[in-house]
Design a protein around this motif. Sequence first.
Motif, mmCIF file in Angstrom:
data_model
loop_
_atom_site.group_PDB
_atom_site.id
_atom_site.type_symbol
_atom_site.label_atom_id
_atom_site.label_comp_id
_atom_site.label_asym_id
_atom_site.label_seq_id
_atom_site.Cartn_x
_atom_site.Cartn_y
_atom_site.Cartn_z
ATOM 1 N N ARG A 1 5.139 -19.625 -4.755
ATOM 2 C CA ARG A 1 4.587 -19.023 -5.974
ATOM 3 C C ARG A 1 4.422 -17.530 -5.778
ATOM 4 N N LYS A 2 4.420 -16.800 -6.885
ATOM 5 C CA LYS A 2 4.324 -15.352 -6.798
ATOM 6 C C LYS A 2 2.862 -14.928 -6.728
ATOM 7 N N GLY A 3 2.652 -13.761 -6.123
ATOM 8 C CA GLY A 3 1.304 -13.224 -6.038
ATOM 9 C C GLY A 3 1.192 -12.231 -4.896
ATOM 10 N N PHE A 4 -0.039 -11.807 -4.643
ATOM 11 C CA PHE A 4 -0.302 -10.837 -3.587
ATOM 12 C C PHE A 4 -1.034 -11.519 -2.449
ATOM 13 N N GLY A 5 -0.766 -11.057 -1.236
ATOM 14 C CA GLY A 5 -1.387 -11.638 -0.048
ATOM 15 C C GLY A 5 -2.241 -10.642 0.707
ATOM 16 N N GLY A 6 -2.780 -9.651 0.012
ATOM 17 C CA GLY A 6 -3.629 -8.661 0.671
ATOM 18 C C GLY A 6 -2.807 -7.572 1.336
ATOM 19 N N PHE A 7 -3.445 -6.854 2.231
ATOM 20 C CA PHE A 7 -2.789 -5.753 2.925
ATOM 21 C C PHE A 7 -2.596 -6.095 4.392
ATOM 22 N N ARG A 8 -1.579 -5.478 4.991
ATOM 23 C CA ARG A 8 -1.337 -5.599 6.428
ATOM 24 C C ARG A 8 -0.779 -4.283 6.925
ATOM 25 N N GLU A 9 -0.795 -4.104 8.233
ATOM 26 C CA GLU A 9 -0.220 -2.894 8.829
ATOM 27 C C GLU A 9 1.140 -3.231 9.410
ATOM 28 N N ASP A 10 2.095 -2.335 9.193
ATOM 29 C CA ASP A 10 3.417 -2.544 9.781
ATOM 30 C C ASP A 10 3.406 -2.060 11.227
ATOM 31 N N ALA A 11 4.536 -2.078 11.874
ATOM 32 C CA ALA A 11 4.631 -1.710 13.290
ATOM 33 C C ALA A 11 4.194 -0.271 13.560
ATOM 34 N N SER A 12 4.368 0.601 12.573
ATOM 35 C CA SER A 12 3.992 2.005 12.767
ATOM 36 C C SER A 12 2.550 2.284 12.344
ATOM 37 N N GLY A 13 1.831 1.262 11.873
ATOM 38 C CA GLY A 13 0.441 1.443 11.472
ATOM 39 C C GLY A 13 0.248 1.771 10.003
ATOM 40 N N LYS A 14 1.326 1.746 9.220
ATOM 41 C CA LYS A 14 1.252 2.041 7.784
ATOM 42 C C LYS A 14 0.782 0.788 7.037
ATOM 43 N N ARG A 15 -0.144 0.972 6.091
ATOM 44 C CA ARG A 15 -0.657 -0.146 5.298
ATOM 45 C C ARG A 15 0.329 -0.543 4.214
ATOM 46 N N GLU A 16 0.596 -1.846 4.112
ATOM 47 C CA GLU A 16 1.524 -2.366 3.113
ATOM 48 C C GLU A 16 0.858 -3.510 2.353
ATOM 49 N N LEU A 17 1.147 -3.594 1.081
ATOM 50 C CA LEU A 17 0.687 -4.712 0.260
ATOM 51 C C LEU A 17 1.685 -5.850 0.408
ATOM 52 N N VAL A 18 1.199 -7.039 0.686
ATOM 53 C CA VAL A 18 2.059 -8.211 0.824
ATOM 54 C C VAL A 18 2.295 -8.790 -0.569
ATOM 55 N N CYS A 19 3.561 -8.864 -0.978
ATOM 56 C CA CYS A 19 3.947 -9.395 -2.290
ATOM 57 C C CYS A 19 4.847 -10.606 -2.087
ATOM 58 N N LYS A 20 4.516 -11.680 -2.788
ATOM 59 C CA LYS A 20 5.331 -12.886 -2.722
ATOM 60 C C LYS A 20 5.969 -13.108 -4.081
ATOM 61 N N VAL A 21 7.279 -13.320 -4.079
ATOM 62 C CA VAL A 21 8.012 -13.586 -5.327
ATOM 63 C C VAL A 21 8.882 -14.823 -5.146
ATOM 64 N N THR A 22 9.181 -15.487 -6.241
ATOM 65 C CA THR A 22 9.961 -16.722 -6.171
ATOM 66 C C THR A 22 11.467 -16.473 -6.195
ATOM 67 N N GLN A 23 11.892 -15.283 -6.576
ATOM 68 C CA GLN A 23 13.318 -14.970 -6.667
ATOM 69 C C GLN A 23 13.941 -14.802 -5.278
ATOM 70 N N ALA A 24 15.231 -15.060 -5.217
ATOM 71 C CA ALA A 24 15.989 -14.880 -3.985
ATOM 72 C C ALA A 24 16.346 -13.406 -3.806
ATOM 73 N N PRO A 25 16.523 -12.984 -2.551
ATOM 74 C CA PRO A 25 16.865 -11.581 -2.293
ATOM 75 C C PRO A 25 18.354 -11.292 -2.475
ATOM 76 N N GLU A 26 18.844 -11.522 -3.657
ATOM 77 C CA GLU A 26 20.258 -11.269 -3.925
ATOM 78 C C GLU A 26 20.398 -10.478 -5.217
ATOM 79 N N ASP A 27 21.296 -9.527 -5.210
ATOM 80 C CA ASP A 27 21.583 -8.689 -6.385
ATOM 81 C C ASP A 27 20.348 -7.980 -6.936
ATOM 82 N N GLY A 28 19.375 -7.679 -6.072
ATOM 83 C CA GLY A 28 18.188 -6.942 -6.498
ATOM 84 C C GLY A 28 17.164 -7.751 -7.277
#
Length: 90
Positions: free
Chosen positions: A13-40
């Motif tokens: 299901r789509k929605g947000f999963g809060g924030f996390r830090e990437d490998a470099s320490g930058k804060r990113e919002l976790v986004c979940k979508v139901t679409q496949a990663p094809e053709d944008g």
Amino acid sequence: MQLCVVVTPKAARKGFGGFREDASGKRELVCKVTQAPEDGKATKAVCELVARSIGISKSKVRCIRGETSRHKQLEVDCDPSVFEAWLRTL
């Protein structure tokens, strides 16, 4: 305003999963979508999810970096106070 997100495509299901830090320490919002990663499709779905959540038109959110990556940078064209208030709700 700019927003860094990390995308989980093909989620149950789509929605947000809060924030996390990437490998470099930058804060990113976790986004979940139901679409496949094809053709944008997943990128478009993330932009629409963010726009709908903020309450702005989907044309006001666009991907400026990471079109084909899970890690994206979005440009959000809205009032800064509205954007900050929305971030506090996540």
